[in-house]
Design a protein around this motif. Structure first.
Motif, mmCIF file in Angstrom:
data_model
loop_
_atom_site.group_PDB
_atom_site.id
_atom_site.type_symbol
_atom_site.label_atom_id
_atom_site.label_comp_id
_atom_site.label_asym_id
_atom_site.label_seq_id
_atom_site.Cartn_x
_atom_site.Cartn_y
_atom_site.Cartn_z
ATOM 1 N N THR A 149 0.840 -1.187 0.000
ATOM 2 C CA THR A 149 0.000 0.000 0.000
ATOM 3 C C THR A 149 0.878 1.241 0.000
ATOM 4 O O THR A 149 1.798 1.357 0.810
ATOM 5 N N TYR A 162 -1.431 6.578 1.720
ATOM 6 C CA TYR A 162 -2.424 6.286 0.675
ATOM 7 C C TYR A 162 -3.768 6.951 0.948
ATOM 8 O O TYR A 162 -4.405 7.479 0.028
ATOM 9 N N ASP A 163 -4.203 6.938 2.198
ATOM 10 C CA ASP A 163 -5.515 7.503 2.511
ATOM 11 C C ASP A 163 -5.595 9.001 2.204
ATOM 12 O O ASP A 163 -6.692 9.531 2.012
ATOM 13 N N ARG A 223 -5.839 8.718 -2.064
ATOM 14 C CA ARG A 223 -6.367 7.567 -2.805
ATOM 15 C C ARG A 223 -7.502 7.956 -3.743
ATOM 16 O O ARG A 223 -7.651 7.360 -4.817
ATOM 17 N N HIS A 224 -8.313 8.958 -3.366
ATOM 18 C CA HIS A 224 -9.429 9.367 -4.219
ATOM 19 C C HIS A 224 -8.919 10.037 -5.490
ATOM 20 O O HIS A 224 -9.579 9.961 -6.534
ATOM 21 N N LEU A 259 -5.935 9.235 -6.869
ATOM 22 C CA LEU A 259 -5.208 8.211 -7.619
ATOM 23 C C LEU A 259 -6.151 7.204 -8.260
ATOM 24 O O LEU A 259 -6.035 6.903 -9.460
ATOM 25 N N TYR A 260 -7.080 6.663 -7.466
ATOM 26 C CA TYR A 260 -8.033 5.662 -7.960
ATOM 27 C C TYR A 260 -9.452 6.055 -7.513
ATOM 28 O O TYR A 260 -9.975 5.500 -6.547
ATOM 29 N N THR A 276 -11.841 2.939 -7.676
ATOM 30 C CA THR A 276 -11.367 1.594 -7.295
ATOM 31 C C THR A 276 -10.422 1.593 -6.099
ATOM 32 O O THR A 276 -9.775 0.580 -5.832
ATOM 33 N N HIS A 277 -10.322 2.701 -5.377
ATOM 34 C CA HIS A 277 -9.297 2.791 -4.320
ATOM 35 C C HIS A 277 -9.480 1.759 -3.217
ATOM 36 O O HIS A 277 -8.513 1.395 -2.542
ATOM 37 N N ASP A 278 -10.700 1.253 -3.024
ATOM 38 C CA ASP A 278 -10.931 0.279 -1.954
ATOM 39 C C ASP A 278 -10.701 -1.162 -2.402
ATOM 40 O O ASP A 278 -10.697 -2.077 -1.560
ATOM 41 N N GLU A 306 -8.159 -1.999 -4.945
ATOM 42 C CA GLU A 306 -6.886 -2.165 -5.655
ATOM 43 C C GLU A 306 -6.050 -3.265 -5.006
ATOM 44 O O GLU A 306 -6.019 -3.402 -3.779
#
Length: 346
Positions: free
Chosen positions: A114, A118-119, A122-123, A125-126, A129-131, A133
């Protein structure tokens, strides 16, 4: 393996490529000049760290593309690209392109897991699908499959005037064999089993060991890597430590270097965090003093090449002094032979 009396095979260094947020172009240009100077000094390799949302190189592949056109011999590596922020298929295209531009000199080092903080992003970046990946080693397998020429498309042929391939293009033969992977004990074993090169650093994890001695743990990881590699005699291992030779440094530089190492020393005394991360002490001293310490270092004794890490926060003239001493003082103390040199100050 570099024991006293056995020449060190390859000498390189690693840099973060720091820059000023108000003038990022200057910092990137300084990194390119350092790479050019490293080739002139006879270094075998230079490696770029990867830093996202920080004031260090976020796109080492792009910087190495530029470096490939300003050098002709030196190997160009990444240490490391965190694959959690990458699409392995797209990254394979970029890596193969740069490898071809460099004449086969690219050494991609990668990691998984990870992404750090990341938190926080993450929105961006993905978004969708962030949850879900997958940040496992599957990303490494996808990357090396793509680099090795495994088909990624069900279609090959011509549509109109456009030709399509089943495999990632361009394809650079041999690049898959120059992929490096780093990490703790389980990662060392996994890298060996998958015939990847093994990249160590100035951080180890204490998983699977009762030791709290950095050098012993690093040595154990290298031994485990080779034990699980199908061809251990051909397995490449690079050791990375923060090493700061002071042979030609000014008294002010020596003071700053020693203060830097002293400020970072407390983190080396005990494992940190849930994974038990243990940091290596920075090594500051004359090249003869450093060589003596390296020859007694269990990790160095097992490595076939080195990529010493440059400190993060020094000035350009400090880096010039450090890499000059690495090549002209420490290298000879380790019986290393530089490539042909044509010195010109960066």
């Amino acid at each position: 393996m570099p024991t006293q009396g056995t020449p060190l095979a390859k000498l390189g260094f690693l840099t973060i490529g720091r820059f000023d947020a108000d003038d990022p172009a200057t910092g990137h240009e300084e990194t390119l000049r350092i790479i050019e100077f490293a080739e002139q000094l006879g270094f075998d390799s230079v490696w770029l760290r990867n830093r996202h949302l920080q004031y260090g190189i976020s796109s080492p592949v792009a910087v190495l593309a530029a470096a490939s056109q300003r050098t002709s011999r030196i190997d160009l590596g990444t240490a490391v690209i965190p694959l959690g922020l990458e699409n392995p298929m797209r990254l394979a295209e970029d890596l193969a392109t740069v490898d071809l531009l460099s004449g086969g000199r690219l050494n991609p080092g990668v990691s998984v897991g990870t992404p750090m903080r990341y938190d926080d992003f993450r929105h961006a970046l993905y978004p969708e699908t962030h949850d879900v990946e997958n940040f496992s080693k599957d990303r490494v397998l996808r990357l090396i499959d793509n680099l090795g020429g495994r088909p990624v498309s069900d279609f090959e042929g011509t549509v109109g005037i456009e030709n399509y391939s089943r495999i990632v293009q361009p394809h650079s033969p041999g690049l898959r064999d120059r992929v490096w992977y780093g990490g703790g004990l389980s990662s060392a074993i996994w890298a060996g089993e998958h015939e990847l090169n093994y990249l160590t650093s100035s951080v180890v994890t204490t998983e699977g060991t009762s030791s709290r001695d950095f050098a012993i743990i690093q040595g154990e990881h290298i031994d485990a890597y080779r034990a699980h590699h199908p061809q251990p005699e051909n397995a490449r291992v690079s050791q990375g430590l923060v090493v700061i030779p002071t042979d030609s440094a000014t008294p002010e530089q020596v003071r700053r270097y020693r203060d830097y190492a002293a400020a970072r020393f407390p983190r080396t005394t005990t494992p940190q965090g849930p994974r038990g991360m243990l940091f290596a002490p920075d090594i500051v001293g004359t090249s003869d003093e450093i060589a003596e310490r390296l020859y007694s270092h269990a990790g160095f004794q097992r490595a076939t090449e080195v990529a010493f890490a440059l400190p993060f926060s020094f000035e350009p003239e400090d880096y010039v002094q450090i890499i000059t001493d690495l090549a002209q003082r420490l290298g000879p103390a380790l019986d290393w032979t530089p490539a042909a040199q044509t010195l010109r100050a960066p």
